[in-house]
Design an enzyme around this catalytic site. Structure first.
Site, short mmCIF file in Angstrom:
data_model
loop_
_atom_site.label_atom_id
_atom_site.label_comp_id
_atom_site.label_asym_id
_atom_site.label_seq_id
_atom_site.Cartn_x
_atom_site.Cartn_y
_atom_site.Cartn_z
N TRP A 237 66.48 73.30 51.21
CA TRP A 237 67.77 73.87 50.83
C TRP A 237 67.70 75.39 50.67
O TRP A 237 66.63 75.97 50.58
CB TRP A 237 68.34 73.18 49.60
N GLU A 238 68.87 75.99 50.68
CA GLU A 238 69.02 77.45 50.72
C GLU A 238 68.36 78.06 51.95
O GLU A 238 67.99 79.22 51.96
CB GLU A 238 68.47 78.11 49.44
#
Length: 490
Positions: A237-238
């Site tokens: 994620w990110e």
């Protein structure tokens, strides 16, 4: 089936389960609502579901007065006005904060894993060295010390890097409020690459720490499987880590081009790209194992390696773009066919920044006078161990460049093994310094008092399977089978 009514601009919205929304009549389905939809469970220990919101007969209309228009704006006539070129990427700020925070948290999570594994490694004993002698602590085996002390030094490196990233972000915010966005490109590049580097170190490190704990490490009671499952999503994620490394690689290539053109190289961490020929022509100065005790030599090795890989990445991209003289492009087929070289360069740069930050932190602690000389000496050895581990891992690149000889590499290994012996007595103190309480670790193996086997039994007793002597499956499953009459033979 309504869960929570929510009033927005005189319209009341109802949050309902998707099944209720789909099952209602056509008239009722047109009622303004937002359906709550579950997609799937995620890869973690606790029940954590992915989901989405499905608006039904809802139109979202926002007044200009409710819009966040600090940098970009929308006129009353509906015209969009983008931010000025100097701060065209100001909207990245929130994303940069999250990535900087992920870097900060990586050191804390890895420190939990290595605290558990180290404490268990000094309690657990295996194999007596001779007849009548007591079995050795597992930590006394050099290979285990190599693994765990390496992880301890990596945890400190990520911890210090996280603090540094927070300071960088806070400085950027202060400068942004003054209209100064000059630090934004480097902060974006560093937060991208270091998010990738630190989450990879931590995710891999948790699993490596678990493996040093033997069979008990595989048990949920160790706390390590749960810690891994609840952390490993950070590599995705990110921004997927490879994609983020490529963001850093673009910044490095642009810095290299600027340096070659005689222009200032943007960003403090890429200063070496402004003296690229000097870096490429440098050689290792080590005359023996003692020379590698100075972390500055390891930093020089990592800097030379990063410089060479950035130049190699530029050369590969130049070939893909049509050869010498062709303009470099950072997208499309030429870029996509050079990404292996670009990721290698970005990783090398991030490793250099990690060691440099570790060294600067130790220097700052020395200057502040807040730590004792003995503590500073141990931190210095940790820093040196971290640096030598990185250099040893990248030795092939240094050999290929002719920066280091075989004798110098052998001296490096000797010093690395000497550091393992010197840091072995400090292992428990180094993990205790992280300050994790037993409650936070939630591990039978990582107890501060070392009473791990009693803790394993205590935690096993509260398992639902052990609430009765027979277990939950006895009455419904096992008893009927055990007590049934045998079937007569034909």
């Amino acid at each position: 089936m309504d869960l929570h009514p929510y009033t927005l601009s005189s319209i009341t919205l109802h949050f309902v389960p998707l099944c209720a929304c789909m099952a209602t009549s056509a008239t009722q389905a047109r009622r303004k609502c937002i359906a709550l939809c579950c997609i799937q469970c995620t890869y973690c220990d606790t029940p954590r579901h992915g989901g989405y919101l499905l608006p039904v007969a809802v139109m979202a209309v926002s007044a200009r007065t409710n819009m966040m228009m600090r940098f970009a704006k929308v006129t009353p006539q509906g015209e969009y006005i983008p931010p000025p070129p100097a701060n065209s990427k100001a909207s990245y700020a929130t994303m940069l904060f999250v990535r900087a925070d992920i870097v900060k948290n990586s050191g804390g999570v890895l420190s939990k894993a290595v605290t558990i594994a180290t404490r268990y490694a000094v309690v657990r004993r295996q194999t007596a060295p001779g007849p009548g002698q007591r079995e050795l602590q597992v930590m006394d085996y050099q290979n285990v010390a190599n693994t765990l002390l390496g992880l301890i030094s990596s945890a400190y490196a990520c911890w210090f890097m996280g603090q540094n990233m927070q300071q960088r972000y806070q400085k950027f915010e202060a400068d942004r409020d003054k209209g100064d966005f000059s630090d934004l490109p480097e902060l974006h590049a560093l937060s991208s690459g270091l998010k990738a580097a630190c989450t990879a170190i931590t995710a891999d490190g948790i699993e490596t720490a678990r493996r040093t704990c033997g069979g008990h490490g595989y048990s949920q009671l160790s706390g390590l499987p749960r810690l891994f499952a609840n952390y490993v999503q950070n590599v995705t994620w990110e921004g997927d880590n490879n994609v983020l490394y490529l963001q850093t690689a673009r910044f490095l290539l642009k810095g290299l081009l600027a340096g070659q053109a005689g222009a200032p190289v943007p960003g403090g961490s890429t200063g070496y790209l402004g003296n690229i020929q000097q870096e490429l022509s440098s050689k290792c100065s080590a005359q023996g194992p003692g020379c590698w005790a100075n972390s500055s030599l390891a930093l020089a090795a990592l800097r030379q390696r990063a410089a060479r890989l950035v130049v190699l990445g530029a050369s590969v991209l130049q070939q893909r773009c049509g050869g010498p003289g062709a303009k470099l492009v950072f997208e499309g087929a030429p870029w996509n066919s050079s990404t292996v070289a670009q990721i290698a360069a970005a990783k090398a740069h991030c490793e250099m920044v990690l060691l440099q930050t570790f060294m600067e932190t130790v220097d700052q602690a020395t200057s502040s006078g807040q730590l004792s000389a003995s503590t500073l000496a141990v931190l210095g050895r940790c820093c040196s161990l971290f640096g030598l581990s990185l250099v040893e891992g990248g030795a092939a690149d240094l050999f290929e460049a002719g920066w280091m000889t075989g004798a110098q590499a052998a001296a490096l290994r000797t010093q690395h093994r000497n550091l393992l012996a010197a840091l072995r007595p400090e292992a428990v103190a180094l993990v205790d310094a992280f300050g994790w309480e037993d409650y936070a670790l939630n591990s039978a193996l990582g107890r501060a008092d070392g009473d791990v086997y009693s803790a394993l039994l205590d935690m096993a007793r509260v398992s639902p399977l052990n609430r009765t002597q027979e277990g939950p499956a006895w009455e419904a499953v096992l008893k009927p089978v055990m007590h049934r009459k045998p079937i007569p033979k034909l």
